[in-house]
Design a protein around this motif. Structure first.
Motif, mmCIF file in Angstrom:
data_model
loop_
_atom_site.group_PDB
_atom_site.id
_atom_site.type_symbol
_atom_site.label_atom_id
_atom_site.label_comp_id
_atom_site.label_asym_id
_atom_site.label_seq_id
_atom_site.Cartn_x
_atom_site.Cartn_y
_atom_site.Cartn_z
ATOM 1 N N SER A 167 -7.161 14.498 45.441
ATOM 2 C CA SER A 167 -6.896 15.589 44.504
ATOM 3 C C SER A 167 -5.399 15.859 44.406
ATOM 4 C CB SER A 167 -7.641 16.847 44.961
ATOM 5 O OG SER A 167 -7.366 17.943 44.123
ATOM 6 N N ALA A 168 -4.720 15.888 45.551
ATOM 7 C CA ALA A 168 -3.274 16.119 45.558
ATOM 8 C C ALA A 168 -2.534 14.995 44.858
ATOM 9 C CB ALA A 168 -2.785 16.274 46.997
ATOM 10 N N ALA A 169 -2.969 13.759 45.080
ATOM 11 C CA ALA A 169 -2.307 12.620 44.449
ATOM 12 C C ALA A 169 -2.475 12.658 42.930
ATOM 13 C CB ALA A 169 -2.869 11.317 45.014
ATOM 14 N N LEU A 170 -3.672 13.010 42.470
ATOM 15 C CA LEU A 170 -3.901 13.097 41.032
ATOM 16 C C LEU A 170 -3.046 14.196 40.421
ATOM 17 C CD1 LEU A 170 -5.566 12.101 38.589
ATOM 18 C CD2 LEU A 170 -7.286 13.823 39.188
ATOM 19 N N ALA A 171 -2.975 15.345 41.087
ATOM 20 C CA ALA A 171 -2.163 16.453 40.578
ATOM 21 C C ALA A 171 -0.688 16.083 40.532
ATOM 22 C CB ALA A 171 -2.370 17.690 41.450
ATOM 23 N N ARG A 172 -0.252 15.236 41.455
ATOM 24 C CA ARG A 172 1.152 14.841 41.525
ATOM 25 C C ARG A 172 1.464 13.647 40.634
ATOM 26 N NH1 ARG A 172 4.679 14.582 47.115
ATOM 27 N NH2 ARG A 172 6.454 13.421 46.310
#
Length: 261
Positions: free
Chosen positions: A7-12
């Motif tokens: 989730s963090a990677a997608l948001a970034r």
């Protein structure tokens, strides 16, 4: 942990592949796959090199509005492949499969909590290993075993593998037992215990139940969790910058293995 990092990677905006080698295949379910699955991780890891399968990944539904988040889906058939030990050739199959895939800055491998052939294959394919522990007696001792297993795989199979650290999951600050076990982990492993701990919040279970990334779930508790996963993702990416293997010009992927102890 893998779903939070994804989730963090997608948001970034980090192009990411999730490889689900846990026989429970929970990450595959949580990542909202709607496309037809033609290859799963069991068919890839169960084939000999002579009969190696073409690796086909599928997009996560999380990325339907933009970004790259793909999945090599898990399978319950992986349970038949898990043995106490495996040959070096067997342990290398996952690494060979991942090397067929290009275009990712980050590869996250979701492992089962056991330390058999499946998890050791995940370790052998990784650059950094992240141990996930709950603040409980048996989980603390399991974290110690996991770190010893990481060291064994590094010495025998994957010389560039390094432990990234231990993350405490489902932590309740108000629980004296949880505070005690967190301190115990810190006393045992020192700087390998990584903050922030992942607090126990119903928002995480709600987001996972809805097959949604925590970064899109409403409410302050979800935002707190999202910030924690952002911090751990940043650490993973920094570790890749410091300790990068020889790689093509674009930089090669981080392979971070999550091993819930």
């Amino acid at each position: 942990m893998v779903l939070g990092l994804a989730s963090a990677a997608l948001a970034r905006g980090v192009p990411t592949l999730v490889v689900d080698i846990d026989p429970q295949a929970d990450a595959t379910l949580g990542l909202d796959i709607t496309a037809e699955i033609t290859t799963n991780v069991a068919t890839v890891m169960g084939a000999s090199r002579r009969n190696a399968q073409k690796v086909n990944v599928v997009p996560s539904g999380w990325a339907s509005s933009g970004g790259t988040l793909d999945v090599l889906p898990g399978s319950h058939d992986m349970a038949a492949l898990d043995r106490p030990t495996g040959s070096e050739r067997t342990l290398a199959r996952l690494s060979h499969a991942i090397h067929q895939l290009e275009g990712y800055q980050l590869v996250l491998i979701d492992c089962p909590p056991s330390l058999g052939t499946i998890t050791r294959s995940g370790l052998a394919a990784s650059q950094r290993a992240l141990v996930v522990s709950e603040p409980a007696l048996f989980s603390v001792t399991a974290a110690d075993r996991a770190l010893h297993a990481i060291d064994e795989v590094r010495r025998n199979i994957a010389p560039t593998l390094q432990p990234l650290g231990v993350v405490v999951n489902r932590y309740r600050e108000r629980s004296p037992e949880h505070r005690y076990r967190l301190q115990e982990l810190s006393d045992m492993f020192g700087p390998l215990v990584l903050g922030p701990s992942i607090r126990e919040r119903s928002a995480l279970q709600q987001a996972q139940g809805a097959s949604q990334p925590i970064h899109r779930w409403p409410g302050a508790p979800a935002q707190e969790l999202a910030h924690a996963f952002d911090a751990h993702l940043a650490r993973v990416l920094r570790a890749n910058t410091r300790g990068r293997r020889p790689a093509p010009a674009e930089g090669g992927p981080v392979r971070a293995e999550a091993s819930p102890a």
